[in-house]
Scaffold this motif. Sequence first.
Motif, short mmCIF file in Angstrom:
data_model
loop_
_atom_site.label_atom_id
_atom_site.label_comp_id
_atom_site.label_asym_id
_atom_site.label_seq_id
_atom_site.Cartn_x
_atom_site.Cartn_y
_atom_site.Cartn_z
N VAL A 5 0.66 -2.84 -2.63
CA VAL A 5 0.85 -3.85 -1.58
C VAL A 5 2.01 -4.77 -1.93
O VAL A 5 2.78 -5.18 -1.04
N GLY A 32 4.71 -5.21 0.86
CA GLY A 32 4.63 -6.50 1.54
C GLY A 32 5.97 -7.07 1.99
O GLY A 32 6.14 -7.40 3.18
N TRP A 57 6.36 -11.94 -5.30
CA TRP A 57 5.05 -11.56 -4.74
C TRP A 57 4.09 -11.23 -5.88
O TRP A 57 2.96 -11.69 -5.92
#
Length: 106
Positions: free
Chosen positions: A52, A56, A21
Motif C-alpha cells: 500500500v 498510495g 508514507w
Amino acid sequence: MGVIAGLLLGFFCYLPAVMLWQHFFEVPRPRVYPHGSFTSFGSDPPPAGYWVSWAGPAVVVVACGLVMVPWRPARQFAVPLVGAFLPIAALVAWILMSMELFFTPD
C-alpha cells in the motif's frame, strides 16, 4: 507541459513520497528474500502495508488527475501528466522494490 511535469514528478518526487508514507504510517520493513525467490515469497510475504505504501502516492496522483478531467483547460494538463507519471513511477517502484526485497550484499 503535462508530460514534462509528469516525468519529473515520477522521477524525482515519487520515491520521497513513498518514503514519507512508510515513515509516517510506520510501515514495517520487509525481510530480504533468498536468491531465486522472485516468483514466490513463501510463508512470510511482505506485509500489506508495504504494498500500500508503494501504491498510495500513485493513487493520489491519479485521483488528482481524475478530479481535473471535467474542466477542459485542466484536462489538457492533467491527462498527459498522469500518463507520463505512471510509467516512470512504476519503473522506479519496480527497481527499488526488487532491490529492497531481493538484493543481498555480499
